[in-house]
Design a protein around this motif. Sequence first.
Motif, PDB file in Angstrom:
ATOM      1  N   GLY A  70       0.812  -1.210   0.000  1.00 32.60           N
ATOM      2  CA  GLY A  70       0.000   0.000   0.000  1.00 32.60           C
ATOM      3  C   GLY A  70       0.849   1.264   0.000  1.00 32.60           C
ATOM      4  O   GLY A  70       0.518   2.244  -0.673  1.00 32.60           O
ATOM      5  N   ALA A  71       1.932   1.233   0.754  1.00 30.93           N
ATOM      6  CA  ALA A  71       2.824   2.399   0.802  1.00 30.93           C
ATOM      7  C   ALA A  71       3.440   2.680  -0.568  1.00 30.93           C
ATOM      8  O   ALA A  71       3.544   3.836  -0.994  1.00 30.93           O
ATOM      9  N   ILE A  72       3.831   1.622  -1.267  1.00 30.49           N
ATOM     10  CA  ILE A  72       4.430   1.790  -2.595  1.00 30.49           C
ATOM     11  C   ILE A  72       3.415   2.355  -3.586  1.00 30.49           C
ATOM     12  O   ILE A  72       3.701   3.306  -4.325  1.00 30.49           O
ATOM     13  N   ILE A  73       2.212   1.808  -3.581  1.00 31.27           N
ATOM     14  CA  ILE A  73       1.212   2.245  -4.567  1.00 31.27           C
ATOM     15  C   ILE A  73       0.725   3.657  -4.295  1.00 31.27           C
ATOM     16  O   ILE A  73       0.206   4.336  -5.190  1.00 31.27           O
ATOM     17  N   SER A  74       0.897   4.150  -3.068  1.00 29.51           N
ATOM     18  CA  SER A  74       0.447   5.505  -2.742  1.00 29.51           C
ATOM     19  C   SER A  74       1.183   6.557  -3.568  1.00 29.51           C
ATOM     20  O   SER A  74       0.644   7.632  -3.840  1.00 29.51           O
ATOM     21  N   PHE A  75       2.421   6.257  -3.988  1.00 29.94           N
ATOM     22  CA  PHE A  75       3.175   7.210  -4.795  1.00 29.94           C
ATOM     23  C   PHE A  75       2.586   7.359  -6.199  1.00 29.94           C
ATOM     24  O   PHE A  75       2.806   8.359  -6.875  1.00 29.94           O
ATOM     25  N   VAL A  76       1.861   6.347  -6.636  1.00 29.93           N
ATOM     26  CA  VAL A  76       1.171   6.421  -7.931  1.00 29.93           C
ATOM     27  C   VAL A  76      -0.209   7.039  -7.762  1.00 29.93           C
ATOM     28  O   VAL A  76      -0.653   7.851  -8.575  1.00 29.93           O
ATOM     29  N   LEU A  77      -0.879   6.679  -6.684  1.00 28.01           N
ATOM     30  CA  LEU A  77      -2.242   7.144  -6.463  1.00 28.01           C
ATOM     31  C   LEU A  77      -2.318   8.625  -6.132  1.00 28.01           C
ATOM     32  O   LEU A  77      -3.258   9.306  -6.546  1.00 28.01           O
ATOM     33  N   CYS A  78      -1.355   9.131  -5.374  1.00 28.14           N
ATOM     34  CA  CYS A  78      -1.424  10.518  -4.907  1.00 28.14           C
ATOM     35  C   CYS A  78      -1.572  11.533  -6.042  1.00 28.14           C
ATOM     36  O   CYS A  78      -2.501  12.341  -6.033  1.00 28.14           O
TER      37      CYS A  78
END
Length: 248
Positions: free
Chosen positions: A61-69
């Motif tokens: 989840g932490a990794i994907i947050s950089f794409v989602l933000c």
Amino acid sequence: MHIVINDNLKVKMQKHNTEAHGLRYRNALHCTSRILKTEGGEVQNSSPQLRVIIPSAAYGGAIISFVLCPSELVKCRMQVQGTDSLVPKSSRCSSPLDCALKTIKTEGVKGIFRGGFTTLLRESIGNAIFFSTYEYVRYYMHLQLNAASSVHSNLIDAGIGIMSGGLSGVAFWSVVLPFDVAKTVIQTAPERSSSRNPFRILSSIYRSGGLKGCYTGLSPTLVRAFPANAAAIVTWEFAAKILGIKRD
């Protein structure tokens, strides 16, 4: 990891597809399926291990947050500008790309990641909740259904996927929706100097609107969460079956 997997596929396809009597693979997907069937992919039917699920899900989840933000910042600003009478038409964005470019131009590259910490909290905590719920619901439903019936059909798998996926989506948003509310406030605030601390923002919302204010938008979120995540998990389960990943 993906480099190792890709190289494994490449080497096996090169070896077996060039030998006169070797095992031939139709394509990379066929090769992946055969590897999973013969070399790995079978998992023992043991109870879910939270010490493995929680950190791995939170890390993902932490990794994907950089794409989602950045994508969610653009989405939120595009949605808000149509209802904000204080935004003049001349300064409104005509497209998502236009919104992203204007954000970078006026706020710099850091501006496109505004709300990044809050997104990271939402995704890391939310994914830990989601996958813990998914694994436990799936495990106990299999225990009950397998004990009640010796028939193991695609219909049963679909039912388990719907319930485990839907309930996991509901659990995700029931826990982290306040962070999503704070993220929206941070990303759509007109002043660049506005607070980006989600806990300070949620404290302010709680003082003025109580717990209900922190869960603004809960009903439409849950209405969407159950079917969307149910569909995603059913798709994942059947894709895993097609690829030969044995989870039971």
